[in-house]
Design a protein around this motif. Structure first.
Motif, PDB file in Angstrom:
ATOM      1  N   SER A 156       0.842  -1.199   0.000  1.00 31.99           N
ATOM      2  CA  SER A 156       0.000   0.000   0.000  1.00 31.99           C
ATOM      3  C   SER A 156       0.879   1.251   0.000  1.00 31.99           C
ATOM      4  N   VAL A 157       0.258   2.367  -0.323  1.00 32.03           N
ATOM      5  CA  VAL A 157       0.939   3.668  -0.303  1.00 32.03           C
ATOM      6  C   VAL A 157       0.189   4.586   0.664  1.00 32.03           C
ATOM      7  N   PRO A 158       0.836   5.049   1.748  1.00 28.23           N
ATOM      8  CA  PRO A 158       2.188   4.662   2.171  1.00 28.23           C
ATOM      9  C   PRO A 158       2.208   3.234   2.688  1.00 28.23           C
ATOM     10  N   PRO A 159       3.378   2.610   2.724  1.00 29.43           N
ATOM     11  CA  PRO A 159       3.466   1.232   3.196  1.00 29.43           C
ATOM     12  C   PRO A 159       3.383   1.162   4.714  1.00 29.43           C
ATOM     13  N   PRO A 160       3.059  -0.008   5.256  1.00 26.72           N
ATOM     14  CA  PRO A 160       2.937  -0.132   6.713  1.00 26.72           C
ATOM     15  C   PRO A 160       4.268  -0.037   7.441  1.00 26.72           C
ATOM     16  N   GLY A 161       5.363  -0.250   6.764  1.00 29.42           N
ATOM     17  CA  GLY A 161       6.689  -0.157   7.380  1.00 29.42           C
ATOM     18  C   GLY A 161       7.714  -0.025   6.280  1.00 29.42           C
ATOM     19  N   TYR A 162       8.431  -1.125   6.030  1.00 26.62           N
ATOM     20  CA  TYR A 162       9.369  -1.121   4.913  1.00 26.62           C
ATOM     21  C   TYR A 162       8.605  -0.963   3.598  1.00 26.62           C
ATOM     22  N   GLY A 163       9.192  -0.270   2.660  1.00 22.67           N
ATOM     23  CA  GLY A 163       8.612  -0.112   1.336  1.00 22.67           C
ATOM     24  C   GLY A 163       9.273   1.045   0.631  1.00 22.67           C
ATOM     25  N   GLY A 164      10.413   0.799   0.029  1.00 21.48           N
ATOM     26  CA  GLY A 164      11.215   1.879  -0.528  1.00 21.48           C
ATOM     27  C   GLY A 164      10.489   2.672  -1.598  1.00 21.48           C
ATOM     28  N   ILE A 165      10.018   1.993  -2.650  1.00 24.64           N
ATOM     29  CA  ILE A 165       9.364   2.688  -3.751  1.00 24.64           C
ATOM     30  C   ILE A 165       8.066   3.330  -3.293  1.00 24.64           C
ATOM     31  N   GLU A 166       7.302   2.614  -2.494  1.00 23.60           N
ATOM     32  CA  GLU A 166       6.025   3.152  -2.027  1.00 23.60           C
ATOM     33  C   GLU A 166       6.233   4.380  -1.138  1.00 23.60           C
ATOM     34  N   ASN A 167       7.310   4.385  -0.355  1.00 25.31           N
ATOM     35  CA  ASN A 167       7.610   5.574   0.448  1.00 25.31           C
ATOM     36  C   ASN A 167       8.005   6.757  -0.434  1.00 25.31           C
ATOM     37  N   VAL A 168       8.731   6.480  -1.519  1.00 29.92           N
ATOM     38  CA  VAL A 168       9.087   7.550  -2.453  1.00 29.92           C
ATOM     39  C   VAL A 168       7.831   8.182  -3.033  1.00 29.92           C
ATOM     40  N   ILE A 169       6.890   7.348  -3.439  1.00 27.95           N
ATOM     41  CA  ILE A 169       5.644   7.851  -4.021  1.00 27.95           C
ATOM     42  C   ILE A 169       4.837   8.625  -2.986  1.00 27.95           C
ATOM     43  N   ALA A 170       4.796   8.106  -1.752  1.00 33.52           N
ATOM     44  CA  ALA A 170       4.056   8.789  -0.692  1.00 33.52           C
ATOM     45  C   ALA A 170       4.668  10.148  -0.365  1.00 33.52           C
ATOM     46  N   THR A 171       5.954  10.298  -0.616  1.00 36.68           N
ATOM     47  CA  THR A 171       6.631  11.574  -0.402  1.00 36.68           C
ATOM     48  C   THR A 171       6.403  12.528  -1.568  1.00 36.68           C
ATOM     49  N   LEU A 172       6.404  11.989  -2.791  1.00 31.41           N
ATOM     50  CA  LEU A 172       6.306  12.819  -3.985  1.00 31.41           C
ATOM     51  C   LEU A 172       4.905  13.357  -4.241  1.00 31.41           C
ATOM     52  N   VAL A 173       3.895  12.509  -4.080  1.00 28.30           N
ATOM     53  CA  VAL A 173       2.533  12.864  -4.505  1.00 28.30           C
ATOM     54  C   VAL A 173       1.983  14.101  -3.793  1.00 28.30           C
ATOM     55  N   PRO A 174       2.087  14.229  -2.469  1.00 30.49           N
ATOM     56  CA  PRO A 174       1.535  15.436  -1.845  1.00 30.49           C
ATOM     57  C   PRO A 174       2.149  16.733  -2.382  1.00 30.49           C
ATOM     58  N   GLU A 175       3.448  16.711  -2.688  1.00 34.44           N
ATOM     59  CA  GLU A 175       4.087  17.905  -3.232  1.00 34.44           C
ATOM     60  C   GLU A 175       3.610  18.203  -4.645  1.00 34.44           C
ATOM     61  N   LEU A 176       3.420  17.153  -5.458  1.00 35.70           N
ATOM     62  CA  LEU A 176       2.891  17.365  -6.796  1.00 35.70           C
ATOM     63  C   LEU A 176       1.487  17.981  -6.735  1.00 35.70           C
ATOM     64  N   ARG A 177       0.667  17.470  -5.831  1.00 34.53           N
ATOM     65  CA  ARG A 177      -0.693  18.003  -5.709  1.00 34.53           C
ATOM     66  C   ARG A 177      -0.676  19.441  -5.192  1.00 34.53           C
ATOM     67  N   ARG A 178       0.269  19.741  -4.315  1.00 28.01           N
ATOM     68  CA  ARG A 178       0.405  21.120  -3.836  1.00 28.01           C
ATOM     69  C   ARG A 178       0.744  22.057  -4.981  1.00 28.01           C
ATOM     70  N   LEU A 179       1.459  21.539  -5.978  1.00 30.17           N
ATOM     71  CA  LEU A 179       1.842  22.331  -7.144  1.00 30.17           C
ATOM     72  C   LEU A 179       0.765  22.333  -8.231  1.00 30.17           C
ATOM     73  N   GLY A 180      -0.376  21.707  -7.950  1.00 27.97           N
ATOM     74  CA  GLY A 180      -1.505  21.759  -8.876  1.00 27.97           C
ATOM     75  C   GLY A 180      -1.665  20.557  -9.779  1.00 27.97           C
ATOM     76  N   VAL A 181      -0.854  19.514  -9.592  1.00 26.42           N
ATOM     77  CA  VAL A 181      -0.961  18.316 -10.421  1.00 26.42           C
ATOM     78  C   VAL A 181      -2.086  17.432  -9.879  1.00 26.42           C
ATOM     79  N   ARG A 182      -2.929  16.947 -10.777  1.00 25.83           N
ATOM     80  CA  ARG A 182      -3.977  15.998 -10.397  1.00 25.83           C
ATOM     81  C   ARG A 182      -3.394  14.591 -10.494  1.00 25.83           C
ATOM     82  N   VAL A 183      -3.527  13.781  -9.433  1.00 25.93           N
ATOM     83  CA  VAL A 183      -2.861  12.485  -9.375  1.00 25.93           C
ATOM     84  C   VAL A 183      -3.888  11.364  -9.287  1.00 25.93           C
ATOM     85  N   VAL A 184      -3.795  10.432 -10.241  1.00 27.94           N
ATOM     86  CA  VAL A 184      -4.545   9.177 -10.217  1.00 27.94           C
ATOM     87  C   VAL A 184      -3.553   8.094  -9.799  1.00 27.94           C
ATOM     88  N   LEU A 185      -3.770   7.474  -8.655  1.00 23.62           N
ATOM     89  CA  LEU A 185      -2.836   6.490  -8.114  1.00 23.62           C
ATOM     90  C   LEU A 185      -3.284   5.081  -8.473  1.00 23.62           C
TER      91      LEU A 185
END
Length: 401
Positions: free
Chosen positions: A14-43
């Motif tokens: 899942s995103v964010p992951p329950p613990g370990y999850g390298g790629i999922e953590n990257v996405i969980a970090t990136l998406v809120p900033e993209l949305r703050r910049l006006g990007v609409r995100v379909v996950l």
């Protein structure tokens, strides 16, 4: 910015992951900033993902990580089923401006095979690029599919065809870097930490051996295969040894885990992980592979913990030797550097993280790459077959007289 991006996270966690999850953590970090910049995100993820997005599409109700290292014939359909769902989604709507894909091999192959039926694609490479030579060595994205790395060193080792499709690299980031230099400095304990999934490439066996030889207290934090806690692994019995990471732990690491100098605490997350890292004297990276991204490296710096490691992969790009960490090519010297790192300033580590590794820095960089990918996809490309047929006719005619 008026832009709709389908962010393909895959079916494993899942995103964010329950613990370990390298790629999922990257996405969980990136998406809120993209949305703050006006990007609409379909996950595109699994159904129990909780990251706030504009839309969530899924095939599986929950993460399939436990299946990931089963024999290929038992698990080969999982990623394909997820990608089939992504393809169906792309075929039934016309509002997706770009696909940002994070699914190893299958994502790139499937989205490339869609041809002109799909939007432009940016495929982020999070892993060792030597793993799929037949795919990467013959890649043809048709001008529509591009890739990016998570470090310059990663791309430097890529096959030529993959480098030809690259639009650059973006270092990973962490929310912990936001205002890191303004937080109170925590007290340091006497422990050293290795954070990450336990496997041969991460080198936990080397770290454990050095802890006994040099005499420092080492905490190993991360899952062993699908097992997140020591008691879960103990309860799994001999069947667990089918997993290569479990075999590595049992045979190469566990003999050094004595509960005193070396402890394995399993997966740590959230506040527990942050406290473990922030109070550590050193974050140790005894790498035996070319680490491509280094999420745990930037997290350590953001929490004011100097990094000591083998100078492989992305580490020389992320760590300023002598200022935010100490690096060496010599495994035997690594233990001595753990002791020497006490002279490094934790505040310097945090200042570096604020300047280079915040989510805002990463999101701005990705917006630049999105625009580059879309512009390249809109540029007409002369089909290769026309050039080949011209050359063939020229050769058959014997060249100029």
């Amino acid at each position: 910015m008026s832009l709709t991006v389908l962010m393909n996270a895959g079916p494993w966690l899942s995103v964010p992951p329950p613990g370990y999850g390298g790629i999922e953590n990257v996405i969980a970090t990136l998406v809120p900033e993209l949305r703050r910049l006006g990007v609409r995100v379909v996950l595109a993820s699994v159904g129990d993902s909780t990251l706030p997005v504009d839309e969530l599409v899924s095939v599986f109700p929950e993460g399939q990580f436990a299946s990931l290292q089963r024999p290929y014939n038992q698990v080969c359909g999982v990623a394909q089923a997820h990608l089939a769902g992504v393809v169906r989604e792309l075929h039934t709507r016309d509002d997706i401006d770009l696909v940002h894909d994070h699914v190893e091999a299958v994502g790139l192959a499937t989205l490339t095979a869609m041809g002109a039926d799909a939007p432009p694609v940016l495929h982020t490479l999070h892993w060792d690029l030597a793993k799929h030579p037949a795919l990467y060595g013959t890649l043809d994205g048709g001008g529509r599919v591009r890739v990016n790395g998570v470090s310059a060193s990663q791309l430097a080792r890529a096959p030529q065809a993959l480098r030809d499709h690259s639009v650059g690299h973006v270092h990973l980031s962490t929310p912990l870097a936001v205002d890191a230099d303004r937080r109170p400095r925590p007290g340091k304990g006497d422990h050293v930490v290795v954070l990450g999934r336990i496997n041969p490439g991460k080198g936990q066996d080397l770290g454990a051996r050095l802890a006994h030889r040099v005499g420092f207290r080492l905490v190993l934090a991360g899952p062993v295969g699908p097992y997140h806690r020591p008691e879960d692994l103990a309860a799994a019995g001999e069947e667990a040894r089918q997993n290569p990471d479990v075999r590595f732990f049992v045979e190469e690491v566990a003999p050094y885990v004595d509960g005193d100098l070396v402890r394995w605490v399993g997966t740590v997350a959230g506040r527990e992980r942050d406290d473990l890292l922030a109070t550590a004297r050193v974050a140790l990276f005894p790498l035996r592979w070319e680490e491509p991204g280094g999420t745990a490296v930037v997290e350590s710096l953001a929490l004011g913990t100097p990094v000591v490691g083998i100078a492989r992969g992305c580490l020389p790009e992320l760590v300023a030797h002598g200022r935010t960490g100490l690096l060496t090519a010599d495994e035997e010297e690594l233990g001595e550097l753990v002791l020497a790192a006490s002279v490094l300033d934790p505040d310097e580590c945090r200042r570096e993280a604020v300047a280079r590794f915040t989510p805002a820095v990463m999101a701005e960089r990705y917006l630049t790459l999105y625009e580059r990918v879309r512009k390249l996809a809109a540029t007409p490309r002369r089909p290769a077959w026309r050039e080949e047929s011209h050359l063939t006719a020229f050769d058959m005619a014997g060249g100029p007289s």
